[in-house]
Design an enzyme around this catalytic site. Sequence first.
Site, short mmCIF file in Angstrom:
data_model
loop_
_atom_site.label_atom_id
_atom_site.label_comp_id
_atom_site.label_asym_id
_atom_site.label_seq_id
_atom_site.Cartn_x
_atom_site.Cartn_y
_atom_site.Cartn_z
N LYS A 160 19.20 39.24 12.13
CA LYS A 160 19.93 38.32 12.99
C LYS A 160 20.66 39.14 14.06
O LYS A 160 21.37 40.10 13.73
CB LYS A 160 20.94 37.52 12.17
CG LYS A 160 20.32 36.63 11.10
CD LYS A 160 19.68 35.38 11.69
CE LYS A 160 19.20 34.43 10.62
NZ LYS A 160 18.66 33.18 11.17
N ASP A 186 15.91 37.56 15.09
CA ASP A 186 16.24 36.15 15.26
C ASP A 186 17.57 36.07 15.99
O ASP A 186 18.61 36.48 15.47
CB ASP A 186 16.33 35.46 13.90
CG ASP A 186 16.55 33.96 14.02
OD1 ASP A 186 16.68 33.46 15.16
OD2 ASP A 186 16.59 33.28 12.97
N GLU A 227 12.73 35.60 17.71
CA GLU A 227 12.85 34.18 17.38
C GLU A 227 14.02 33.55 18.12
O GLU A 227 15.13 34.09 18.12
CB GLU A 227 13.03 34.04 15.86
CG GLU A 227 12.87 32.64 15.34
CD GLU A 227 12.87 32.61 13.82
OE1 GLU A 227 13.32 31.59 13.26
OE2 GLU A 227 12.44 33.59 13.18
N ASP A 250 11.59 28.10 16.80
CA ASP A 250 11.97 27.56 15.51
C ASP A 250 12.63 26.21 15.75
O ASP A 250 11.96 25.20 15.92
CB ASP A 250 12.89 28.56 14.80
CG ASP A 250 13.40 28.10 13.43
OD1 ASP A 250 13.16 26.95 13.06
OD2 ASP A 250 14.04 28.90 12.74
N LYS A 285 9.42 25.09 9.35
CA LYS A 285 10.25 24.77 8.19
C LYS A 285 10.07 23.29 7.93
O LYS A 285 10.29 22.46 8.82
CB LYS A 285 11.71 25.12 8.46
CG LYS A 285 11.94 26.62 8.65
CD LYS A 285 13.33 26.93 9.15
CE LYS A 285 13.48 28.43 9.37
NZ LYS A 285 14.75 28.77 10.06
#
Length: 368
Positions: free
Chosen positions: A163, A188, A213, A238, A262
Amino acid sequence: MRINRIELFHVRIPLNFIFKTSKTAIDHRETIIIKVTDELQNKGYGEVVAFSEPSYTNETLIDSKYVLMYNYIPDIIRKDIKHPFDIHKWIKPFYPMALAALENALVDLYAKRQKQSIMDVVFSEGTNDDIYAGIVLGDQDVQTLIKQIDHYQSEGYVRFKIKIKPEDGFLKLKTIREKYANIQLLADANKSYKFQQINELKKLDELDLLCIEEPLDSVDFLEYQRLQKELKTLICLDESIQTINDLITAIELKAFKVLNIKVGRVGGLYYAKKMIELCRKSNIEYWVGSMVESGISKALHVHLASLKDTYIPGDLSSSNRYFKRDIIKPEIIVKNGIIKVPEGYGLGVDIDKASLKNYTIDYKKIGD
């Protein structure tokens, strides 16, 4: 099948650590477990993966709970359902995480009735018996990240998602890449960069990332289109992709090259399958993410990640990384960097009833 009873378990599960992104930090996971029971007393389980605050998408856990109790569940209770995907004919995905949880529970139940696994019910194709695990490391200082990478490498992990945020993202990743030349690395940003910071993003091209991401603090696919033209690194979308129409638009604009799927975010396996089919048709890579979720949702994502053409298997890790005790048995286990796909009917896991009871802070029952 006829659904006679639906139970909602609002649970609060302490995390083993504080999980940080550029937008939020959590030390526990609140979620809702759905249990559906049919006329033959078969049972299926799903999980609402919305967060308590709208940091990931606008749908919050309280939103999901309300719409389930007063809209979605009344629409299916005591109704004959031939196939779980039939509910999408009359329930629109305005609250996709609530809908996905209900659909997932019905798919689990249906697969058990058919004496099949979830993947046999949803996909008519071969799958892998195991997948490589992946680890997600939160927004922490670089020395802490290096210690964690060392630790998880010793457990067999080879892929790490970090992250990041604009202030120190490049320096963190550069330090990690210099120390670990051969690990599979991706980043991400959780929508933390502005398009005007494109030069900072272009620095990432030298780090051999699998993808970056959700880099942009934007819902404008035209900005992503411009950014992807400038970057060698693949852009992965995402939370920007919540509907089929979102995906179609992003593909047409060539705004990205990789999709993180997801199940909860997109409204269920029905929509996840459609998105996978569209990615395959459009030469877009796809892979399966996770939501800091309990074993019910994690097992579902492990199944989905067993498809043979995923770009990377996922950022799925062991249950005990997040929780001292999960609510499934057996728990998700990583051995030498590998997760074995659960066998058996439905999800292929059982519910740890004592653990579920211990974590439950509110309980609702609708039906007999």
